[in-house]
Design an enzyme around this catalytic site. Structure first.
Site: not given
Ligand SMILES: [Zn+2]
Length: 865
Positions: A273, A276, A309
């Site tokens: 993953a 962004n 993330e």
């Molecule tokens: Zn990371």
């Protein structure tokens, strides 16, 4: 001739190889790309507003595998020269004056069909999609740019894509208009300041699932899936906004971006993953799942990866590392934050015990002399690639946790918030972070630094001294396994928290061990303690070695005196000390037996790991004894669990089953036979097997399986596009023992049309199986060029760099020589290869030494079983 040579070498020395030189700097980017998932190339135009601090007639940018057809500055032509893989030189006939200027490039580039880097293609069935992966240094494959994390700029992106498809980027779309040739133009809002590695976009016939809004900011959350898979996004759609809200509340800062999209990539290599800003990408099998075959493990994996993330949206995106030597400021923090959020949100998942196994894994890596430091200097692109390892993520997270507990969780949280606010939309370095959390506490920064800037795990010996006021005596050195060539003379400033039992009850105290040895008065002890837990609640990053009869007392009373995290730590430390030669291997095996029936499945897994790890140290003649030992230790529980869930059972039981039952089934004929029947039924009907157990059932059946079963698995693979089913089948194909079937599985890597991102793992599947482990090495030697031709890369890692792991089970001087002869030179040619080579080499040497030191004891132990 001589002066010419001097000039030539001076020029060569000026050509950058790692970092952009001082000089021109970016201000903002406006890029326009034409992208079609059906094509192998793309075209682009980019305008970069820059600032020249001084006049220049030559300057450099990053660009890789781009064909630049036109380059100019303020309309004046620039000559372009690709000076090496990563840099272009731009030359002007007259000096460009200092001040703001505009660069303009027109170019084309490649879309990778097999790797996950730059702009790449992903296929779901026959449908093609485009995705990007720019971390660490692959934005330069999509744009000529200043491709370093220290440059945070606004990016305006316009994409020309097939009119029937959808396009996504970091920011919301602001306009869309039809164009000639069945295309459309999609314009996205300008981004907040972002480094090039966080820019992302995707194109294809996606489905979009609306998943609510983030409380407070109202930013929309969406789950984006391949066409037709919207129904698989349910769990992600249910929990993503909650995770973001918990993060907002911990950081004390609203979610920093306009939207929060999560998008599924059919297959990735080198990353699972990527954070962004506003458009997080996930390997499909993490983000979405068919509700009919979804599992509790998958849902927890998404929650954990998602929290990691999304934590990056603050740690990494809002505040970005200045340079890759501070990768830990991104990764250790995202790992630590994810653990924190999960432990508070889902206490019933007992994630803190899972965090410990990650810490123990990092300690194993950290015991090598060839390990990295959390904050390692970056001298080459290899170092950037190597920075994404267990040391950065897991040691980093464990060390942060240790100092968080020592500082106090509330106080530490205030430091984190102040750091993020102070550097929002900018870059930061280690010193900035230490300033924020250590303000007014110089001892904290100093101590933290001893863990950031030194490799290794402290081993702390613990004894009680009750001659006068009760005291605990601590002595530290670097932990080293038997056979290590390292020096143990190393010290840290270690926060040590202890809990002890005296006549007046249980007490807790913390100390800072800031020299080799020290004695600390137990100020709350009314009598000599009978027991002392030297790593209270398992928050310390060190191995405790209890002296004298203290160890026996700790083991004897572990279940009464220690909490599960401390029990897990005690078991780990005993096993590590056996690995160092300080204890006999029989002590570790006895401890494993004692904990084998723990109510905590993570501790059962640890006990399995210790027992499983010894198997390769005993001769074939004792394998029956070994099997009896496993059956005696775990058999009753495994048989009670069986292969299928019982109605109404709790989730911990459901999760213990796929871990324990296949381990025991190797030595238990009825369990193995049942797996064979279940596998046959599943292949026939895709039914009859508990979704949590499909992988274990298929692999167990393969362990004893024949050619007919191999062929049946292969046929089943061709019939499914479900990524999780495919990965379970491929894992089973790598689990056969019969040499001719091991060979057939290896052949799939090069002689099949299965994507190499799926089959690459088959090369390493035999590691640890003595009978067949060298087959993969021989296969690699015989097919090296063909393997490399199909090898994927992505996420900053190069498959070629990982090939030494094929020899990960080697364990003798002659195998060591073979390894050196084969990989010594080859490893140097891949990004990140040299350190992998060194680490595998050191592991081979240590395995050999371990076998010499412990083999006889292990043999004697199993001879008695
Ligand atoms: Zn990371």
């Amino acid at each position: 001739m001589l002066p010419f040579l001097l000039i030539a070498s001076a020029l060569a020395a000026d050509v950058p190889t790692l970092r952009l030189p001082e000089g021109v700097r970016p201000v903002n980017y406006t890029a326009e790309l034409t992208l079609d998932p059906a094509k192998p190339t793309f075209t682009g135009k980019i305008d970069i507003e820059v600032y020249f601090p001084a006049p220049a007639s030559v300057f450099y940018l990053n660009a890789r595998e781009l064909e630049i057809s036109s380059a100019n500055v303020g309309g004046a032509k620039l000559a372009v020269e690709q000076v090496n893989e990563n840099f272009i030189a731009l030359r002007s006939t007259s000096a460009i004056p200092a001040g703001p200027r505009q660069l303009h490039f027109e170019y084309s580039g490649k879309i990778s069909p097999k790797s996950s880097e730059g702009i790449f293609m992903g296929k779901d069935g026959e449908t093609s999609y485009l995705f990007t992966q720019f971390e660490e240094i692959d934005a330069r494959r999509a744009f000529p740019c200043f491709d370093e994390p220290g440059f945070k700029n606004s990016w305006r992106l316009t994409l020309h894509v097939p009119a029937s498809q959808k396009a996504f980027a970091n920011t919301p779309q602001i306009t869309e208009a039809s164009e000639a040739g069945g295309m459309k133009k999609v314009v996205f809002a300008p981004t907040k300041p972002l480094p090039s590695y966080l820019i992302a976009f995707a194109v294809g016939p996606f489905d979009v699932v609306e998943a609510g809004k983030i409380g407070g900011t109202g930013a929309p959350v969406r789950i984006i899936t391949p066409k037709g898979k919207a129904s698989q996004a349910k769990y992600a759609a249910d929990v993503t906004a909650t995770i973001l809200e918990r993060l907002q509340s911990y950081f004390g800062i609203a979610y920093p971006y306009e939207k929060a999209d999560a998008i599924a990539i059919p297959l990735t290599f080198g990353f699972g993953a990527m954070e962004n800003a506003g458009l997080v990408t996930y390997a499909e099998n993490i983000l979405i799942a068919d509700p009919a075959t979804d599992t509790e493990n998958r849902r927890r994996e998404y929650a954990s990866v998602g929290a990691h993330e999304l934590a990056h949206q603050w740690f990494g995106d809002l505040v970005t590392l200045s340079w890759w030597d501070d990768t830990w400021l991104n990764e250790a923090f995202a790992t630590w934050t994810s653990s924190k959020i999960l432990a508070e949100w889902k206490p019933e998942w007992k994630t803190r015990l899972g965090d410990l196994s990650a810490k123990f894994g990092a300690m194993g890596e950290d015991s090598l002399v060839s390990t990295r430091k959390i904050r390692q200097e970056i001298l080459t692109n290899d170092d950037i690639s190597n920075a994404f390892d267990g040391i950065t993520y897991e040691k980093g997270a464990a060390v942060i946790r240790m100092f968080e507990i020592w500082t106090g969780e509330k106080q530490f949280q205030r430091g984190v918030t102040s750091y993020l606010k102070l550097h929002a939309n900018k870059n930061a370095r280690m010193e900035d972070f230490l300033d924020s959390i250590g303000s007014g506490k110089p001892r904290l920064s100093e101590a933290f630094l001893t863990f950031l800037s030194q490799p290794g795990v402290p081993q702390i010996s613990v004894s009680l001294d009750c001659k006068a006021t009760p005291a605990v005596a601590l002595r530290q050195k670097r932990y080293l396994p038997v056979g290590s060539k390292g020096s143990s003379a190393q010290t840290w400033k270690v926060p040590v928290c202890v809990r002890y039992r005296t006549d007046a009850g249980v007490q807790r105290e913390c100390f800072l061990l800031d020299k080799e040895s020290a004695e600390f008065k137990l100020t709350k002890a009314t009598s000599c303690p009978t027991l002392i837990a030297a790593n209270e609640s398992a928050s310390g990053y060190y191995i405790a070695s209890y002296e004298g009869d203290l160890l026996d007392r700790m083991v004897a009373e572990s279940q009464q005196f220690l909490n599960p995290a401390e029990q897990s730590t005690l078991l780990h430390d005993i096993s590590a000390l056996a690995g160092a030669g300080d204890l006999k291997i029989g002590r570790a095996l006895d401890a494993a037996v004692k904990f084998a029936n723990s109510p905590e499945r993570q501790i059962v897994g640890q006990a399995e790991g210790i027992i499983g790890g010894v198997r390769s140290q005993i001769p074939a003649s004792l394998l029956d004894n070994y099997g009896r030992f496993v059956a005696k230790t775990f058999g009753e529980r495994a048989r009670a669990l069986g292969w299928s869930a019982k109605p109404g059972e709790d989730q911990e039981t459901t999760l213990l089953r796929p871990n324990l039952v296949p381990f025991v089934a190797r030595y238990d004929a009825p369990l193995a036979e049942e797996a064979r029947k279940l596998a046959a039924q599943w292949i026939e009907t895709r039914k009859g097997v508990d979704a949590n157990m499909i992988g274990s059932v298929l692999s167990t059946a393969a362990y004893n399986g024949d050619r007919a079963y191999f062929d049946a698995l292969l046929a089943a693979l061709k019939k499914t596009e479900d990524k999780r089913q495919r990965s379970a089948i491929i894992r089973a194909l790598g689990s056969f023992r019969a040499p001719e079937l091991v060979q057939s599985a290896l052949d799939l890597v090069i002689h099949s049309d299965i994507d190499t991102r799926e089959t690459a793992g088959l090369l390493f599947a035999g590691t640890g199986n003595r009978a067949t482990e060298r087959m993969a090495f021989d296969f690699l030697k015989a097919n090296y060029d063909e393997i490399l031709k199909r090898a994927p890369s992505g996420g900053g890692s190069d498959f070629g760099a990982e090939l030494p792991y094929v020899a990960g089970g080697f364990c003798s001087a002659s195998q060591e020589k073979e390894y050196i002869d084969y990989f010594g030179e080859r490893s140097k040619t891949f990004t990140g290869g040299p350190r992998v080579y060194e680490q595998v080499l050191e592991s081979i040497r240590l395995c050999d030494a371990q076998r010499a030191a412990q083999g006889a004891d292990a043999e004697a132990y199993f001879a008695r079983q």
